[in-house]
Structure formats: C-alpha cells, structure tokens
Write a protein that holds these residues in place. Structure first.
Motif, PDB file in Angstrom:
ATOM      1  N   UNK A  52       0.808  -1.215   0.000  1.00  0.00           N
ATOM      2  CA  UNK A  52       0.000   0.000   0.000  1.00  0.00           C
ATOM      3  C   UNK A  52       0.839   1.262   0.000  1.00  0.00           C
ATOM      4  N   UNK A  53       0.364   2.262  -0.725  1.00  0.00           N
ATOM      5  CA  UNK A  53       0.975   3.586  -0.776  1.00  0.00           C
ATOM      6  C   UNK A  53      -0.155   4.595  -0.859  1.00  0.00           C
ATOM      7  N   UNK A  54      -0.085   5.669  -0.076  1.00  0.00           N
ATOM      8  CA  UNK A  54      -1.162   6.659  -0.119  1.00  0.00           C
ATOM      9  C   UNK A  54      -0.679   7.967  -0.726  1.00  0.00           C
ATOM     10  N   UNK A  55      -1.611   8.644  -1.394  1.00  0.00           N
ATOM     11  CA  UNK A  55      -1.402   9.969  -1.960  1.00  0.00           C
ATOM     12  C   UNK A  55      -2.323  10.919  -1.200  1.00  0.00           C
ATOM     13  N   UNK A  56      -1.746  11.843  -0.438  1.00  0.00           N
ATOM     14  CA  UNK A  56      -2.533  12.724   0.420  1.00  0.00           C
ATOM     15  C   UNK A  56      -2.714  14.109  -0.176  1.00  0.00           C
ATOM     16  N   UNK A  57      -3.903  14.679   0.061  1.00  0.00           N
ATOM     17  CA  UNK A  57      -4.217  16.033  -0.369  1.00  0.00           C
ATOM     18  C   UNK A  57      -4.637  16.836   0.859  1.00  0.00           C
ATOM     19  N   UNK A  58      -4.076  18.020   1.012  1.00  0.00           N
ATOM     20  CA  UNK A  58      -4.370  18.887   2.168  1.00  0.00           C
ATOM     21  C   UNK A  58      -5.023  20.175   1.675  1.00  0.00           C
ATOM     22  N   UNK A  59      -5.698  20.855   2.602  1.00  0.00           N
ATOM     23  CA  UNK A  59      -6.289  22.134   2.260  1.00  0.00           C
ATOM     24  C   UNK A  59      -6.187  23.088   3.447  1.00  0.00           C
ATOM     25  N   UNK A  60      -6.206  24.374   3.121  1.00  0.00           N
ATOM     26  CA  UNK A  60      -6.249  25.392   4.161  1.00  0.00           C
ATOM     27  C   UNK A  60      -7.116  26.554   3.706  1.00  0.00           C
ATOM     28  N   UNK A  61      -8.046  26.956   4.558  1.00  0.00           N
ATOM     29  CA  UNK A  61      -8.832  28.154   4.306  1.00  0.00           C
ATOM     30  C   UNK A  61      -8.063  29.351   4.844  1.00  0.00           C
ATOM     31  N   UNK A  62      -7.960  30.371   4.021  1.00  0.00           N
ATOM     32  CA  UNK A  62      -7.157  31.540   4.397  1.00  0.00           C
ATOM     33  C   UNK A  62      -8.005  32.609   5.059  1.00  0.00           C
TER      34      UNK A  62
END
Length: 313
Positions: A303-313
């Motif tokens: 298994x290998x994961x691809x992560x996506x992050x977000x930030x509200x400014x």
C-alpha cells in the motif's frame, strides 16, 4: 514576505530558470518541467510561484493554478506541492509555506489545495513540507490508495496471477514495447466510456505530444497476439519509479489473460526501485475499488497513499 526571501508569480520568461532548478530538486518528476505543465495551459489558469532569496537565487518552486478563489497545486498534475533542494532545513520550509499563504491572501484567495508528493518520487525522504502543513494548521482533505512493488524485495505473486500468466503463455501472448498509441487509445477510450462513462485525462493528441517531448520518460507497452494489441499500458519513468499511468484490457485480452502477462513482464523488466500501479480509489478517495485493489495486491503489491491537504485563508 519575510526578510530571507521574496515571492513572485511565474511568467514564461522564467521557464529556463524554473526547469533548471526543477532538475536539482529533491522532488524528482518531469511533471514539473514547464514543457509538461504547459501542454494543457489552455485548461488551467497558471498561478505558480517562484520563491527567491534577496540575491534572486531560487529557493523553491510552487506549481499551481487558480480556479475561482481557490489555488490548486496542481489540478493538471497527479501531485504537486513545494519543490525544493535536498537538505533544506524544515524551518525554512515552514517560513516559505507561511509566506505563500500570505501572498495568495493578498490576491483574495480563500483556499489552497496541496497535493503532497509521495516519498517514492523524491531523492530523499524529504517530508519537511508535511510537517510544515501540520504546523501551519492545514487539514487532510483526501487520501487515495495506490499499490506499490518494491524491487529489492522477493517477488511472490498470488497463485491466481501465476495461473493466468500460464494461460497467456499458452495463447502465445507476446509482451513488447510499441509506438501504436492510436490502437491503445481506441481500446482505452472504449473501455473507460463503456465501464465508467468517462474519457482519458489526456487526448490522443496530447499523449503523442508528451511522448515526443519526453521520449525517455513516457512509453507504451502492449500484449499482442500477432499484430493485434489485446492489452496495453502507458508507463511513466522517473529516476526511481516506473508508474503505470494508464492500462487497459480488451474483451479478448480478458479471455486470454493478456493484462496479467503484461504486468508480470513489466515487473520482471523493471530496473527502477519502485513500480507504482496507481490509484484504486473513486469519489475523492472515499470509495475503494476493492476488486481493482485486490487485483494489484495479488501481484504482491504493498500500500501507498497519496494525500491532499487544504487550508482556508
């Protein structure tokens, strides 16, 4: 923007500097070469950044596009995020990320989406940016599950894969590299349309252009009986990874197990450290295609994961 560095938007005049710096980054992928990024620039409003010191030496790059009031790094790429040199100290990455947030805020940007680069696409572990994201209050938005084969480990595929490969051998399947992108794209487009109601991310014209631009990085391999392609895969090569970007099996190919034979041959031929089978997720990572994930798992994949992050400014 801070005493140690300044931030500027990328322009076409920066192309040579961008590409030269990109070749030295710890994050190794031809995705970030402007010749690749710009092939679909008509689809995306580029808002990439160059981070420099006071002497105008580049410290980092941030490939990105704008859609409304949101910045993505990058919607046209599998992953993105900060590109920086090996042995960059973590505090500098934290400061650069903070400055990027402030810079985008000045353009009334409300949110930034950051598609982190998995460690296999880096020359060193280089997870300074992941800590900086945590430190700056970013939230995990999405996680995609991929499957990975590590070449240095003993390869022991499931018995079902070995059985299917024998069926392919008995049907005289031949696996070889090919330049017949037209036949492959016809198979791929038909398969995606009938099974999922979607089209390939790239058009035939686009993939031909990219093959011409990056002949050492993008290749087509097929499984044939005679001159008929029954299965195929477009594969992307980086310094340490062989990535299966697209793969397809025809109706006849499924009968004679052509794709099994192709993957087994790829695994045997692979001279890179890793083989990345690609995602097995749908619906923003929330739905695991269990059948597809198990198919890859049975090739002895991890298994290998691809992560996506977000930030509200």
């Amino acid at each position: 923007m801070g005493k140690e560095f300044i931030i500027k938007r990328y322009t076409d005049d920066d192309k040579e500097r961008w590409n030269n710096f990109n070749e030295r980054c710890v994050q190794q992928h031809f995705f970030f070469n402007r010749n690749y990024m710009d092939y679909h620039k008509d689809r995306f409003s580029d808002f990439s950044l160059i981070i420099e010191d006071v002497n105008k030496n580049i410290l980092a790059l941030f490939p990105a596009n704008r859609a409304g009031n949101t910045i993505y790094s990058h919607q046209g790429l599998t992953f993105g995020g900060l590109l920086y040199l090996p042995r960059t100290f973590v505090q500098k990455i934290i400061d650069i990320l903070s400055a990027i947030e402030a810079f985008y805020s000045s353009f009334q940007i409300e949110k930034i989406i950051y598609k982190a680069i998995p460690h296999i696409y880096k020359l060193e572990q280089a997870e300074e940016d992941l800590y900086a994201l945590f430190k700056n209050g970013w939230k995990l938005r999405r996680r995609d599950f991929s499957s990975l084969i590590v070449s240095s480990k003993k390869w022991v595929p499931d018995r079902s894969r070995i059985k299917n490969n024998k069926i392919a051998i008995n049907n005289r399947i031949e696996v070889k590299y090919s330049t017949d992108l037209f036949s492959f794209w016809c198979l791929l487009s038909s398969n995606l349309e009938s099974r999922h109601g979607v089209k390939p991310t790239h058009s035939l014209g686009e993939i031909k252009l990219l093959v011409d631009l990056f002949p050492d990085n993008i290749k087509l391999i097929g499984a044939f009986i005679g001159d008929e392609m029954l299965a195929g895969a477009v594969i992307f090569f980086t310094d340490e990874v062989l990535k299966i970007q697209y793969s397809v099996n025809s109706v006849r190919g499924r009968e004679v197990k052509a794709l099994d034979a192709l993957f087994i041959e790829l695994i045997k031929l692979n001279q890179k450290i890793f083989l990345d089978f690609g995602h097995s997720c749908e619906e923003e990572g929330n739905l695991l295609n269990e059948g597809l994930a198990r198919f890859k798992y049975n090739f002895n994949a991890e298994g290998l994961v691809f992560d996506t992050y977000e930030k509200s400014l």
